[in-house]
Design a protein around this motif. Structure first.
Motif, PDB file in Angstrom:
ATOM      1  N   GLN A 125      -4.084  -5.256  -6.491  1.00  0.00           N
ATOM      2  CA  GLN A 125      -4.460  -3.925  -6.208  1.00  0.00           C
ATOM      3  C   GLN A 125      -5.632  -3.552  -7.112  1.00  0.00           C
ATOM      4  O   GLN A 125      -5.921  -3.365  -8.146  1.00  0.00           O
ATOM      5  N   VAL A 126      -6.939  -3.444  -6.445  1.00  0.00           N
ATOM      6  CA  VAL A 126      -8.192  -3.225  -6.937  1.00  0.00           C
ATOM      7  C   VAL A 126      -8.131  -1.742  -7.292  1.00  0.00           C
ATOM      8  O   VAL A 126      -7.506  -0.922  -6.440  1.00  0.00           O
ATOM      9  N   ALA A 139      -1.486   2.669  -3.471  1.00  0.00           N
ATOM     10  CA  ALA A 139      -1.049   3.164  -2.175  1.00  0.00           C
ATOM     11  C   ALA A 139      -1.609   2.196  -0.806  1.00  0.00           C
ATOM     12  O   ALA A 139      -0.901   1.900   0.064  1.00  0.00           O
ATOM     13  N   ALA A 140      -2.708   1.639  -1.240  1.00  0.00           N
ATOM     14  CA  ALA A 140      -2.972   0.607  -0.312  1.00  0.00           C
ATOM     15  C   ALA A 140      -2.299  -0.536  -0.386  1.00  0.00           C
ATOM     16  O   ALA A 140      -1.805  -1.171   0.819  1.00  0.00           O
ATOM     17  N   PRO A 171      -7.467   4.978  -0.335  1.00  0.00           N
ATOM     18  CA  PRO A 171      -6.269   5.690   0.252  1.00  0.00           C
ATOM     19  C   PRO A 171      -5.757   4.790   1.539  1.00  0.00           C
ATOM     20  O   PRO A 171      -6.759   4.328   2.223  1.00  0.00           O
ATOM     21  N   ALA A 172      -4.703   4.558   1.726  1.00  0.00           N
ATOM     22  CA  ALA A 172      -3.999   3.796   2.722  1.00  0.00           C
ATOM     23  C   ALA A 172      -4.703   3.759   4.018  1.00  0.00           C
ATOM     24  O   ALA A 172      -5.140   2.987   4.696  1.00  0.00           O
ATOM     25  N   TYR A 229     -11.928  -3.632   3.447  1.00  0.00           N
ATOM     26  CA  TYR A 229     -10.657  -4.546   4.018  1.00  0.00           C
ATOM     27  C   TYR A 229      -9.778  -5.160   2.818  1.00  0.00           C
ATOM     28  O   TYR A 229     -10.324  -5.506   1.779  1.00  0.00           O
ATOM     29  N   VAL A 230      -8.672  -5.180   3.327  1.00  0.00           N
ATOM     30  CA  VAL A 230      -7.895  -6.192   2.287  1.00  0.00           C
ATOM     31  C   VAL A 230      -8.152  -7.690   2.557  1.00  0.00           C
ATOM     32  O   VAL A 230      -8.507  -8.104   3.770  1.00  0.00           O
TER      33      VAL A 230
END
Length: 254
Positions: A125-126, A139-140, A171-172, A229-230
């Motif tokens: 998680q960045v 959250a992401a 945020p997601a 983006y993921v």
């Protein structure tokens, strides 16, 4: 499906709780074997100069007094009743992008799984704000992790490969989607080096891994995260530079 969970932030890290929630969406056969303490930056190191100790917290939750590599090796050789079908490492507190994967204990735990022939995925998680400690928002990862894993669970993993996943610091609902991209390149020549003096008057230095993006084509994990983006990146363990083999062979011929 038996899933082994591990990380490099330690057995009590909040990201490991996030990872367990994600994994339980796919299986009830979950085992956790993680370092007893944070091992960020440990890379693919193995403890050889002292004994490794194992502490059991419950039936399927264990801590290892060593590196992420130690944790995976102990899980496979001592703890689990059989070979896992999948290894998940993370969710790391902070990015593992570009060249950072060579330092990363999170990615290295997945490397150890790949070496054992087990499909392995590293997740990170960045986060944008420095000095957040354990207050990193996941959250992401929480919202998008299962979406990523669902598409990877039945994907064919080539031998000695793994997948590196990073979630953007958003945020997601602001995440734009998922990109499959190559590994980027940092220029660490301009990275940070913090210099200070400790309370006893001795000078110290603290490395900061804040590189400059140097990726041709704007098609790497670095840019995917920057664009919201993921990032999903397949990595291979064979570091041989094929283009140099012929040239070097001619130099040593005869």
């Amino acid at each position: 499906m038996r899933i082994l969970l591990t990380n490099d932030d330690g057995i009590h890290a909040p990201g490991l709780d996030v990872l367990e929630k994600l994994a339980r969406q796919f299986s009830d056969d979950i085992w956790i074997v993680a370092p007893a303490e944070e091992q960020s930056g440990a890379g693919h190191s193995l403890t050889l100069n002292r004994p490794v100790r194992l502490r059991q917290y419950d039936e399927r939750r264990f801590a290892v007094s060593g590196t992420p590599t130690d944790a995976v090796m102990m899980a496979l050789r001592k703890v689990l009743p059989g070979k896992p079908d999948l290894i998940l490492s993370g969710v790391n507190r902070g990015a593992n992008l570009g060249d950072d994967v060579t330092y990363s204990g999170t990615v290295s735990a997945a490397i150890e799984g790949a070496l054992a022939g087990i499909p392995s995925i590293a997740l990170s998680q960045v986060y944008a704000k420095e000095g957040m400690g354990d207050d990193v928002p996941f959250a992401a990862a929480e919202a998008w992790g299962a979406k990523v894993l669902a598409r990877l669970l039945d994907a064919p993993f080539a031998p000695r490969t793994l997948v590196n996943v990073n979630f953007p610091a958003l945020p997601a609902q602001d995440v734009h989607g998922i990109r499959v991209v190559r590994q980027g390149f940092h220029d660490y020549a301009r990275g940070s080096l913090v210099e200070g003096t400790d309370p006893r008057g001795y000078q110290y230095y603290w490395f900061g891994l804040h590189g400059i993006e140097q990726t041709p084509g704007h098609a790497s994990d670095l840019e995917a995260i920057q664009d919201g983006y993921v990032s999903v990146t397949p990595l291979q363990l064979d570091l041989t530079h094929e283009g140099s083999l012929g040239e070097l062979a001619t130099r040593f011929a005869g």
